[in-house]
Every structure is written in structure tokens, then in C-alpha cells.
Scaffold this motif. Structure first.
Motif, mmCIF file in Angstrom:
data_model
loop_
_atom_site.group_PDB
_atom_site.id
_atom_site.type_symbol
_atom_site.label_atom_id
_atom_site.label_comp_id
_atom_site.label_asym_id
_atom_site.label_seq_id
_atom_site.Cartn_x
_atom_site.Cartn_y
_atom_site.Cartn_z
ATOM 1 N N ARG A 135 25.653 46.733 -24.582
ATOM 2 C CA ARG A 135 24.788 47.671 -25.111
ATOM 3 C C ARG A 135 25.457 48.930 -25.903
ATOM 4 O O ARG A 135 26.375 49.360 -25.193
ATOM 5 N N TYR A 137 25.130 52.770 -26.379
ATOM 6 C CA TYR A 137 24.344 54.190 -26.196
ATOM 7 C C TYR A 137 24.894 55.390 -26.768
ATOM 8 O O TYR A 137 25.985 55.303 -27.335
ATOM 9 N N GLU A 146 20.963 56.135 -18.331
ATOM 10 C CA GLU A 146 21.423 55.445 -19.697
ATOM 11 C C GLU A 146 20.175 54.654 -20.280
ATOM 12 O O GLU A 146 20.409 54.525 -21.661
ATOM 13 N N SER A 147 19.395 53.968 -19.594
ATOM 14 C CA SER A 147 18.320 53.596 -20.335
ATOM 15 C C SER A 147 17.538 54.272 -21.450
ATOM 16 O O SER A 147 16.974 53.960 -22.463
ATOM 17 N N ASP A 148 17.675 55.720 -21.076
ATOM 18 C CA ASP A 148 17.041 56.699 -22.221
ATOM 19 C C ASP A 148 18.074 56.728 -23.302
ATOM 20 O O ASP A 148 17.247 57.386 -24.272
ATOM 21 N N LEU A 150 19.681 54.332 -24.871
ATOM 22 C CA LEU A 150 20.082 53.159 -25.345
ATOM 23 C C LEU A 150 19.856 53.073 -26.817
ATOM 24 O O LEU A 150 18.706 53.081 -27.304
ATOM 25 N N VAL A 170 16.034 46.520 -27.966
ATOM 26 C CA VAL A 170 16.045 46.202 -26.706
ATOM 27 C C VAL A 170 16.840 45.405 -25.986
ATOM 28 O O VAL A 170 17.449 44.608 -26.852
#
Length: 397
Positions: A135, A137, A146-148, A150, A170
Motif C-alpha cells: 500500500r 500512502y 492511514e486509510s484516509d 491511501l 483501492v
């Protein structure tokens, strides 16, 4: 009220106006025989009350938001503006600049646009060994939420004669039929040569390297949606020098960027900068996608930019090879590298441009690596080059 709440109120307003429009159809049917004054076109009414803001006021609002939200995840507020309605989307796209101009990533297309010329965009990569997913970032170091942040994700797929990395926007869908699919990386049997494929044709269509594998041949022409990427376009090749006896020191790599001309790093030069994802191909592209034969090479209408790894120096006290990563790399690893331009003297490129580090990649912890890139590479191209370093190379080290 927060901006997210304001956007929610806008969308609710749009929905209520649409419902009122349906309820008012009976009245309009009865009024057709009467003369009525000019009104706002139905298309604008269906967009909601926020679409009718004066253009000057709308541009001022979005300009202030764009200037204040400088980094992720707050940068998503700018994307929220573009999702309100068509007029807001047009205004936002007019104000938001490319990463080369402003050094910011906003829309997905920013990942395929060249980075800034002066200072690099700093990112990091997290490797998940259990799922073979890497992933990418945005940011200096790992942090909460962290998902925000990616940007891209890649899944490693081992095959009998090669290794592939499928890239997506995604981390849970790497299918080539998905709208989030952006490209792939494929190696040869020894892991010494890699080819980078883009799901979209490059800006210069005459330099296409088209690859059709068996999966694209399974579909009938009438069954394939024009929005589905049915072909991959070779945009770069990466090669690692053989070092079986380990007598040549660290890894040596070369990258030939077929889609980037060497003139891009000359004074006044520009790199190809796509403005949007061309999901709707013309007839010539569609026929090529479905009928072309596999090819690993094709015609190139310009001298392609070549990148090489910067040679490290031997540190006598530490008894190891060293590079100056300016604090961005803290753990010794064979994967660490810096890429600079490899230019022929006839191309008239300044010494400063040749010494400038275009991409650097290195380890800072267990399964965590930093990636800093700049013009003329894009985030997508930089990430794929770094992925080639993760593959096992027994013949190169």
C-alpha cells in the motif's frame, strides 16, 4: 457547521428539490396551454439550489477552500466540493492545479501526473506479507487514519514463469474489469527485467506498446464495456544487471521511460500530463485493444528518458555502501536506491538536472519503506518502479 455537514445539507437539498420537481409535473401538464414566463432550465433546477450560486462567488468559495486544505486527509474536502453538482465540479477542476504546479495530490488523475520540479512529494509504502499487498500512502511516516491517505495498492501474484503486481486505487479489488484498476508490473523468469503497463493509453498515442494477454481475449467485442480496460499499454521497462557472484557491489538498475521524452528535463521541456482518465476510447483504440498481437516493443517517436541508480560510495569505517538519503532512510537494505537521469551529452541537459534525485526509496522499519518522487515521474510510475525492488532477484545480488 463543518464543511462535511454543509456538503450533506447540499445533497439533501438536491434530493428534496428533485422530489418537488416530480410532484410539480401535474401542475406543468395543466399549464401547457397558458403562456408562462421564462424560467431556469430543468437541468439546473435538478442540480439543486447550490448550483445557482453566482460564478464569481462560487469560484471565491472553492478558491479559499483549496488554499486552506493543503494536505490529506483534509484535502478530501476539495473533492467533496467537486461532488456537489456539475457547476461545482467544473469550478473545482478549474481551480485545482496539477502536482507539478502546486505540489499537491487531489483527484485520482493526480497520481498519473508528473510531480513537482522543486521539492519531492513524500510518501511511504507498507508491505503486508500475509496478503502480498503493498500500500502506498501519502505522508512522511506511518500515522493514525492511514486509510484516509491511501493513494495506490498493489497485489503480488506469483506465476510459473513470472511475477506480476496488479495496481488499484483501492486495496480490496484488483480485477482488470474494475474501474479502480490502474495498471500492472510484470517480471521475467529471473526477475531481472520488468515491464510497466498502464491501463490507459499514454498522452502520445503513437508511442504505444500494446499488450494483449489471454484474459482480454476471452471477451467478445460486444460484451466488453467501453469503460472496461481491455488492454495494457507498456510505458516503461526496468532492468537489473546480473551479479551472480556478487562481485559488483549493490544492485544496478536502469529504467527506460517510453512515455517520457528526454526533452522533458531540458530547459523549457515538459512531460506528458494527462488531464483525465480517457475511459471512452475512440474506434481506433477499441480496435487495437481487441485485435492487436502481444508485443513487448513498439515504435517510439522520441528519445525516451532513461533513469539509472545513483552509485553509492564505500564507507571505510562502517564497511558498507552508503547513500545520502537526507534522513529519509534509516535501515540498511539491498532494496534502497536513488534514481537520477542517465543522459547522453548530445541532449544538452544541465549538470544540475543530471545530479537531481528523481526517485528515492528506502527502508525505515519492518515492512515500511519511504518513497519520494519528483518531476518528471508520477506517483504511479514511481510506485511501480519501487515494486520491482520487492521481487526476489537471486541473479542480481
Amino acid at each position: 457547521m463543518s464543511f462535511k455537514g454543509l456538503v450533506k445539507e447540499m445533497r439533501d437539498g438536491i434530493g428534496s428539490i428533485s422530489r418537488r420537481g416530480i410532484e410539480g409535473r401535474h401542475w406543468r401538464n395543466r399549464a401547457r396551454s397558458h403562456i408562462v414566463p421564462d424560467v431556469t432550465p430543468l437541468e439546473l433546477v435538478n442540480q439543486g439550489q447550490w448550483a445557482n450560486l453566482p460564478p464569481e462567488l462560487l469560484l471565491d468559495i472553492i478558491s479559499r477552500i483549496e488554499e486552506s486544505e493543503t494536505s490529506w486527509p483534509a484535502r478530501t474536502v476539495v473533492v467533496y466540493c467537486a461532488s456537489v453538482c456539475k457547476s461545482w465540479r467544473d469550478a473545482t477542476k478549474e481551480i485545482v492545479k496539477t502536482p507539478e504546479e502546486c505540489g499537491r495530490l487531489t483527484f485520482p488523475i493526480s497520481l498519473k501526473q508528473p510531480g513537482p520540479r522543486d521539492s519531492p512529494i513524500q510518501c511511504y509504502i507498507r508491505r503486508d506479507r500475509a496478503t502480498s499487498i503493498h500500500r502506498l500512502y501519502f505522508g512522511l511516516t506511518p500515522s493514525e487514519g492511514e486509510s484516509d491517505k491511501l493513494l495506490l495498492a498493489a497485489k503480488k501474484i506469483r506465476k510459473a514463469t513470472s511475477t506480476e503486481f496488479a495496481l488499484s486505487l483501492v486495496a480490496d479489488d484488483f480485477s482488470r474489469t474494475s474501474s479502480t484498476y490502474v495498471g500492472k508490473l510484470r517480471s521475467n523468469f529471473l526477475g531481472t527485467k520488468f515491464t510497466i503497463y498502464d491501463s490507459e493509453p499514454p498522452t502520445d498515442a503513437t508511442s504505444l506498446h500494446i499488450n494483449n494477454n489471454r484474459s482480454s481475449q476471452r471477451f467478445h467485442k460486444k460484451q466488453v464495456s467501453v469503460r472496461t480496460p481491455v488492454c495494457n499499454y507498456s510505458i516503461a521497462t526496468i532492468s537489473y544487471e546480473l551479479n551472480v557472484l556478487r562481485t559488483r557491489g549493490p544492485r544496478r538498475m536502469n529504467c527506460i521511460m517510453h512515455s517520457i521524452p528526454v526533452s522533458s528535463i531540458q530547459e523549457g521541456g515538459t512531460a506528458p500530463t494527462p488531464k483525465s482518465f480517457p475511459h471512452l476510447f475512440d474506434d481506433s483504440f477499441k480496435s487495437k485493444d481487441l485485435n492487436a498481437t502481444p508485443s513487448s516493443a513498439g515504435p517510439v517517436c522520441f528519445d525516451s528518458l532513461m533513469l539509472k541508480n545513483k552509485a553509492p560510495r564505500w564507507h571505510e569505517q562502517l564497511q558498507c555502501w552508503c547513500l545520502n538519503f537526507k534522513g529519509r532512510v534509516t535501515v540498511a537494505s539491498v532494496k534502497n536506491f536513488q534514481l537520477v537521469a542517465s543522459v547522453d551529452p548530445t541532449h544538452n541537459v544541465s549538470a544540475a538536472e543530471q545530479d537531481k534525485v528523481i526517485l528515492q526509496f528506502g527502508k525505515i522499519g519492518k515492512d515500511i519503506f519511504t518513497m519520494d518522487y519528483r518531476y518528471p515521474l508520477s506517483a504511479f510510475q514511481a510506485f511501480v518502479i519501487c515494486l520491482s525492488s520487492f521481487d526476489t532477484k537471486p541473479a542480481c545480488e
